[in-house]
Design an enzyme around this catalytic site. Sequence first.
Site, PDB file in Angstrom:
ATOM      1  N   SER A   1       0.833  -1.202   0.000  1.00 23.60           N
ATOM      2  CA  SER A   1       0.000   0.000   0.000  1.00 23.60           C
ATOM      3  C   SER A   1       0.870   1.254   0.000  1.00 23.60           C
ATOM      4  CB  SER A   1      -0.940   0.007   1.213  1.00 23.60           C
ATOM      5  OG  SER A   1      -1.796  -1.110   1.194  1.00 23.60           O
ATOM      6  N   ASP A   2       1.976   1.221   0.736  1.00 22.60           N
ATOM      7  CA  ASP A   2       2.929   2.333   0.716  1.00 22.60           C
ATOM      8  C   ASP A   2       3.551   2.494  -0.665  1.00 22.60           C
ATOM      9  OD1 ASP A   2       2.772   3.404   3.269  1.00 22.60           O
ATOM     10  OD2 ASP A   2       4.301   2.093   4.102  1.00 22.60           O
ATOM     11  N   VAL A   3       3.934   1.378  -1.275  1.00 19.84           N
ATOM     12  CA  VAL A   3       4.592   1.434  -2.585  1.00 19.84           C
ATOM     13  C   VAL A   3       3.640   2.003  -3.632  1.00 19.84           C
ATOM     14  CG1 VAL A   3       5.571   0.033  -4.439  1.00 19.84           C
ATOM     15  CG2 VAL A   3       6.201  -0.435  -2.064  1.00 19.84           C
TER      16      VAL A   3
END
Length: 395
Positions: free
Chosen positions: A168-170
Amino acid sequence: MGLALEGVKIIDLSRVLAGPFCTMILGDLGAEVIKIEHHQNGDETRFWGPPFVEGESAYYLCANRNKESMTLNLKAEEGKEVFRHLVKDADIVVQNFKTGTLDKLGLGYKQLNEWNSKIILASITGFGQTGPYKDLPGYDYIIQAMSGLMNITGEEAGSPMKVGVAISDVITGLYTCIGILSALHHRQHTGEGQEIDIALLDCQISALVNVASNYLVGKTEPKRLGNRHPNIAPYQVFTVADGEMVIAVGNDQQFARFCNILELAELINDKRYATNRSRVENRSSLIPILQRELLKDSKQNWKRLFDEHAIPNGPIHTISETFNDPQVLAREMVIEGNHPHIPSLKLTGSPLKLSKSPVKVRHHPPLYGEQTAEILQRVGYTSAEIKEMKKNQVI
């Protein structure tokens, strides 16, 4: 040969992964990135380990090359004045403080715009600047859970599972890059800066793609399918004589070739399996037939046959196998760089292959506050003033 974003200046207030990953990509493309870290401890990922190499965490090293690091106390008035000097000739500010934090510091978009009307502010939060959850913290793991991603990941009879990286961060980092580049293009035509509101939850929901559409259009709750695909068959992990491999048959022509290789030509015109739709509907009877045949030979032999007949397939690599794969090495996805403490630092290469303005690693992931004095001198501060700032805990 110039770099694609040469001349673009970014002030990076972000930490952990989504923001730093975004600014690293922009730095790889040639942007000047000044990473501003807390004057007492710095980016949290500097302490996330093991492994550590010469005091630097592997986690921090993965997302912070092509940047300079300076420390700054944004709560101190003198620190805010330094920030003003940095912003007035910058193009972009990236931040991932909790919603409202910059405004409380007197450094929100309205203030930045007064200092520099062309500034672009990209604000990354867990849930965005609006809505009932806007004030809640949102780490990647929480977002994987709340977006529905975990509920569709894992074995059908097992527990929900997170993805093996902070996906999700990426994804959020990538969307933030897209937003920033779009805002730069808009500014080129209008002269206007703007604020970009990026939420991890929004980005991960967008990345549900076909699974989201299956629910929105099909009105059915998607379920965990393990290594199977919800809309394509056969498209999954199969066991062969000496292990496992992925076989991904994407259309009816591939299925016909696949059946011929397995000496199962009778399946090609069987109405239960002749089309992808029928194969998905009759997956439970099809897969055991295929599995029995695949157990008769090895990964190496099956791969050779499938490659010869253009059947998408691949071994399930360990990470060490991945980074020693000849294709990965040929594509320069492992690079070596200079570092003041780490000889021949190995990093993941950039997937961006630009023919006219190729990506270049110009700077190692900076040490904590490594360029503080240098950056301050560039914006006009004297050595005596810098020494006084350090004494007063401004830097």
